[in-house]
Design an enzyme around this catalytic site. Structure first.
Site, PDB file in Angstrom:
ATOM      1  CG  HIS A   1      -2.052  -0.943   1.154  1.00 40.07           C
ATOM      2  ND1 HIS A   1      -2.892  -1.009   0.066  1.00 40.07           N
ATOM      3  CD2 HIS A   1      -2.512  -1.872   2.048  1.00 40.07           C
ATOM      4  CE1 HIS A   1      -3.814  -1.934   0.288  1.00 40.07           C
ATOM      5  NE2 HIS A   1      -3.606  -2.481   1.480  1.00 40.07           N
TER       6      HIS A   1
ATOM      7  CB  CYS B   1      -2.123   3.444  -4.781  1.00 40.32           C
ATOM      8  SG  CYS B   1      -3.124   2.013  -5.210  1.00 40.32           S
TER       9      CYS B   1
END
Length: 653
Positions: A281, A330
């Site tokens: 993440h 991301c």
């Protein structure tokens, strides 16, 4: 009666004559060599050997001097008699070469042995031409260089030098090397003298290659991921094929990530290629990229994460020849109202490359297909990374392949940023000349994080033999295998189990994930009786002990019995680096009140975030969203990531 007196005898004192002088020699370092002198004179002759610094050689009082050659040195021998006559031998040189001697015959008699052959040369017109050849020999060999079969009468040393090469110096060169025992010839080599515009480009090299790979997947307060296991493992294997020293780690807290990065940057130095890869993440805020640690709270702030640009800055400070950061994460901004701030430039050192899995303000995806999870960016990266193209060209091919993938069309696009000033490739060769000291230091530090425990063979009282062996899946994931090798005379139905002290929880034991981990380990020929995964070794603060329990049926009593032994394997792999020591005090303070939990104890009450479960061929985002709006309150403690922000921001989902 008178008689004649006897005439007195006159003793003739003759000079001392040296009939054989010692000879110069050229030998490998630590070679035992004997220097000899032979002299004639009246009476007993005495000998004393000296070195060129006028020091007497200890024990050098015989005609033969045997020494263990340590360094190049001159020697001379004084011969004297009881009549105060003395004479000195000729000076001789013991030339010592600390070079490869692997081809030297075991029973070498002193004939010329070529240790270094000349190499082909392409030089620019007007520049210096240098050819070298080196040979061992007793006596020291003589050299004679030839060009196109003709002797170069003034070229009689081990090095041929021409200060200003011209077209007439082109040709085939070789060297005759001889002493009284034999003559040897080097292989011919071609020398080309070219104009400036004809000179081929210099081959770019690295003094070493070092890579740190981190994959975060088991989050305490955010959705878990699947792909980083395979992504990190496969990329580590490919980078090793390219000559990289690789440290690969799974599931790190923020402090562990920072400690690992500190260790990584210590391995970097002038001329080294450094590569940092992260899968997990992440997000982007105010123009900076952040990596979300597995213990990041919900909601998180920048100080709960790791700033990528600071990693690059620390790499550049080590004066690397190439610094590459690859991010499969991301870049979605969690605060759309925040105005991006300018980033302070890192300095014009050049040769930096960022490879982003996705473009600004977009998500990166992983996919599960055919039982295998992979990040889409890393899938195409691994397909091209072994190519010898310029690193940015490799990333361009990754971008093109990903752009054709229908799963992420309109959702994910690779972005490349770089300051390359040379066409450097991850496949460039390593050349350590002039950097051996730094190489030895890096080698010792790298081995510390990659050293496996030795295989153990245990013999139990019942005479059953069990072999315990080890394999590293990652630098912080060790696998122990137990195999029953021989059974005892009164045993049957032998089984073996393993456990660890202290207990190390297998964080990959859940359905689906365990099968993926097993697929990394076993070949069809492997058939251990028991396997134990030891995860999160970076948290280990004491020696790790493997308990081996042998269960068997006693053929006499028909009873099931158990015997146990223990194997102390110390602190294996990355455990020896003590990553847990970094900022223990500040970590406790910073995490006060946070809901982060240690790796391996996954929270059963994770927030219900809006994520779509990843099925076969369905992409799953690597965005860790924050919970509903929570105002950020700033403490007086300095932040690790010292952002210059244009406004206070609100964390929101």
């Amino acid at each position: 009666m008178t008689g004649s007196r006897p005439k007195p005898c006159r003793i003739m004192i003759s000079e001392i004559v040296i009939v054989r002088h010692p000879v110069s020699v050229c030998v490998p370092v630590n070679y035992k060599v004997t220097l000899s002198v032979r002299a004639e004179g009246t009476g007993i002759l005495n000998y004393q050997w000296f070195t060129d610094d006028e020091q007497e050689v200890c024990g050098g009082t015989e005609a033969d001097l045997t020494i263990r050659a340590k360094k190049t040195q001159l020697y001379v021998c004084r011969v004297n008699d009881q009549f105060c006559n003395c004479v000195f031998s000729e000076w001789v040189k013991v030339k010592v070469l600390d070079i490869d001697k692997s081809g030297l015959p075991v029973h070498w008699q002193g004939e010329p042995h070529i240790a270094v052959n000349p190499k082909p040369q392409t030089v620019r017109e007007g520049k210096k031409l240098t050819l070298r050849c080196t040979a061992f020999g007793i006596p020291t060999p003589r050299y004679q260089w030839y060009r196109n079969g003709q002797p170069l009468l003034d070229k009689t040393g081990d090095t041929l030098q021409i200060e200003h090469a011209t077209a007439e110096h082109r040709g085939s060169y070789l060297c005759s090397i001889s002493n009284v025992l034999e003559e040897r010839w080097t292989e011919p080599v071609d020398v080309d003298v070219v104009q400036m515009d004809q000179l081929p480009p210099a081959v770019l090299t690295a003094t070493d290659k070092v890579a740190l790979l981190i994959g975060n997947l088991n989050y305490s307060n955010h959705p878990d991921l699947m792909a980083p296991i395979m992504d990190v493992h496969e990329l580590a294997n490919l980078l090793q094929q390219l000559g990289f020293r690789v440290v690969s780690l799974l599931d790190l807290t923020r402090d562990e990530m920072l400690a690992a990065i500190d260790k990584f940057t210590q391995l970097l130095d002038r001329g080294v290629y450094g590569l940092f890869y992260y899968a997990g993440h992440g997000y982007e805020h105010a123009g900076r990229n952040y990596l979300v640690a597995v213990d990041a709270p919900q909601p998180y702030r920048p100080e709960n994460c790791v700033c990528v640009q600071r990693i690059m800055l620390s790499m550049q400070k080590r004066r690397t020849a190439l610094s590459v950061i690859l991010l499969d994460t991301c870049r979605k901004w969690y605060n759309q109202d925040c105005i991006p701030s300018c980033i302070m430039p890192l300095g014009p050192s050049g040769n930096t490359v960022y490879g982003y899995a996705t473009c600004e303000d977009a998500e990166a995806f992983e996919v599960q297909d055919g039982g295998k999870s992979t990040g889409i960016f890393t899938k195409y990266l691994n397909a091209h990374i072994l190519q010898s193209d310029k690193v940015t060209h490799v990333l361009e091919k990754v971008s093109e392949d990903l752009g054709r993938d229908p799963l992420v069309t309109g959702k994910q696009v690779v972005e490349i940023k770089h300051t390359l000033k040379e066409p450097r490739s991850l496949a460039d060769p390593v050349r350590t000349t002039g950097h051996t000291r730094e190489l030895h230091l890096r080698d010792a530090c790298w081995r510390q994080a990659n050293e496996l425990p030795r295989k153990k063979r245990l013999v139990f009282l019942c005479r059953v033999e069990v072999e315990v062996s080890f394999s590293a899946l990652f630098s912080n994931v060790l696998v122990a295998f137990a195999t029953v090798k021989t059974t005892g005379p009164r045993t049957q139905d032998c089984t073996v189990t393993l456990s660890s002290i202290p207990p190390m929880e297998d964080i990959f034991s859940r359905p689906g994930r365990s099968e993926e981990m097993d697929s990394l380990l076993f070949k069809k020929s492997d058939n251990p009786d028991y396997t134990l995964r030891l995860c999160a070794l970076q948290k280990l603060k004491e020696s790790l002990v493997i308990r081996v329990d042998l269960h068997y049926t006693n053929t006499d009593s028909k009873l099931r019995q158990t015997e146990s032994q223990q194997v102390n394997i110390g602190k294996p792999l990355v455990a020896s680096c003590k990553l847990y020591k970094r900022n223990q005090a500040t970590s406790a303070k910073r995490q006060e009140g946070a809901s982060a939990q240690s790796m391996g104890n996954i929270s059963s009450s994770k927030p219900l975030l809006h994520q779509t479960p990843a099925g076969p061929c369905r992409p799953f985002t690597r965005k860790a969203e924050c919970a509903a709006k929570v105002a950020v309150t700033r403490s007086n403690e300095p932040e690790e990531n010292d952002e210059t922000e244009l406004q206070d921001f609100i964390l929101r989902q």
